[in-house]
Design a protein around this motif. Sequence first.
Motif, PDB file in Angstrom:
ATOM      1  N   CYS A 134       0.761  -1.352  -0.050  1.00 27.58           N
ATOM      2  CA  CYS A 134       0.079  -0.153   0.267  1.00 27.58           C
ATOM      3  C   CYS A 134       0.866   1.315   0.073  1.00 27.58           C
ATOM      4  N   THR A 135       2.134   0.907  -0.019  1.00 28.86           N
ATOM      5  CA  THR A 135       3.009   2.313  -0.429  1.00 28.86           C
ATOM      6  C   THR A 135       3.699   2.619  -1.636  1.00 28.86           C
ATOM      7  N   GLY A 136       4.092   3.757  -1.870  1.00 28.19           N
ATOM      8  CA  GLY A 136       4.785   3.996  -3.188  1.00 28.19           C
ATOM      9  C   GLY A 136       6.069   3.159  -3.195  1.00 28.19           C
ATOM     10  N   VAL A 137       6.868   3.246  -2.092  1.00 27.92           N
ATOM     11  CA  VAL A 137       8.079   2.800  -2.194  1.00 27.92           C
ATOM     12  C   VAL A 137       7.794   1.450  -2.146  1.00 27.92           C
ATOM     13  N   ASP A 188       1.274   5.735  -5.006  1.00 23.42           N
ATOM     14  CA  ASP A 188       0.413   5.267  -3.841  1.00 23.42           C
ATOM     15  C   ASP A 188      -0.592   6.473  -3.962  1.00 23.42           C
ATOM     16  N   ASP A 189      -1.662   6.357  -4.260  1.00 23.55           N
ATOM     17  CA  ASP A 189      -2.870   7.352  -4.419  1.00 23.55           C
ATOM     18  C   ASP A 189      -3.851   7.052  -3.264  1.00 23.55           C
ATOM     19  N   GLU A 190      -3.641   7.790  -2.059  1.00 24.14           N
ATOM     20  CA  GLU A 190      -4.218   7.470  -0.777  1.00 24.14           C
ATOM     21  C   GLU A 190      -4.486   6.070  -0.270  1.00 24.14           C
ATOM     22  N   GLU A 191      -3.621   5.403  -0.748  1.00 24.01           N
ATOM     23  CA  GLU A 191      -3.759   4.135  -0.255  1.00 24.01           C
ATOM     24  C   GLU A 191      -3.240   3.360   1.087  1.00 24.01           C
ATOM     25  N   ALA A 200       7.032   7.013  -6.287  1.00 25.42           N
ATOM     26  CA  ALA A 200       8.378   6.373  -5.974  1.00 25.42           C
ATOM     27  C   ALA A 200       9.020   5.590  -7.414  1.00 25.42           C
ATOM     28  N   VAL A 201      10.346   5.664  -7.223  1.00 26.04           N
ATOM     29  CA  VAL A 201      11.159   5.191  -8.228  1.00 26.04           C
ATOM     30  C   VAL A 201      12.119   4.057  -7.797  1.00 26.04           C
ATOM     31  N   PRO A 202      12.387   3.108  -8.596  1.00 24.75           N
ATOM     32  CA  PRO A 202      13.493   2.245  -8.041  1.00 24.75           C
ATOM     33  C   PRO A 202      14.821   2.902  -8.260  1.00 24.75           C
ATOM     34  N   LEU A 203      15.819   2.416  -7.733  1.00 27.16           N
ATOM     35  CA  LEU A 203      17.340   2.945  -7.604  1.00 27.16           C
ATOM     36  C   LEU A 203      17.889   1.757  -8.495  1.00 27.16           C
ATOM     37  N   PRO A 204      18.257   2.349  -9.797  1.00 32.85           N
ATOM     38  CA  PRO A 204      18.679   1.186 -10.735  1.00 32.85           C
ATOM     39  C   PRO A 204      20.100   0.684 -10.637  1.00 32.85           C
ATOM     40  N   GLY A 205      20.073  -0.566 -10.577  1.00 34.14           N
ATOM     41  CA  GLY A 205      21.483  -1.277 -10.536  1.00 34.14           C
ATOM     42  C   GLY A 205      22.026  -1.329  -8.980  1.00 34.14           C
TER      43      GLY A 205
END
Length: 251
Positions: A134-137, A188-191, A200-205
């Motif tokens: 339920c979170t962006g990360v 995460d749209d108010e979830e 959130a975005v992944p940390l590449p590599g």
Amino acid sequence: MAEAVRSLERAFELLEHLADAGGELALSELTEVSGLPMPTIYRLMRTLVNLGYVRQEPSKRYALGPRLIRLGDGAGRLLGSWARPALARLVDEVGETANMAVLEGDAVVYVAQVPSRHSMRMFTEVGRRVKPHCTGVGKALLAQLDEPRVREILAHTGMPANTPHTLTDPDALIAELAKTRERGYALDDEEQEIGVRCVAVPLPGAPAPAALSVSGPSARMTGEALGAVVPAMRAIAERFAAELAPGGVSR
């Protein structure tokens, strides 16, 4: 000297193969994944066993050893301090609270945060552990895993509804993770909390699943705002990932 350095490189490669396989492999499996001769692997693994960085199970399989825990804990604590300058740059650019989180077992763990300068801002305690659905990360972290592992995590943690917007069905979340991979960011749209939106975005590599996020009141984190926030996040995530890479230098 060159041979000693090469042996050290091979030893670390074998540890990484063990980690990639979930922590345990047989000698024959190590031979297959590493391409090294079995006598070389045996010699290196015996050294690592004697030092406590690897242990040999009764089944004769090799597993990551307990001495690695101290190294991992130390590096994990430092990760937050390494991340803070990147998060500060992100706050300067987008004006909202920035976080970094990692996946530890089945839980999302926040390792760093730099708060927004707005009087109304989001706050998450560093070290806090939350469920990933339920979170962006959490979504950005799950999107880096294969579907069987995602379903395994969800079966273990459950998917309780924190708000009426929380996804509580595994199939729905799997579909959402596919969208996350396609567009390159999670939402995460108010979830997690009514009135709060997080991207959130992944940390590449990264050597293990990690993600950066920006969170703020839904009234400020509009669709138009996300159009500017996401590119800034991607650029800073790529820069920070380069700093973490072997030979990388903090800037």
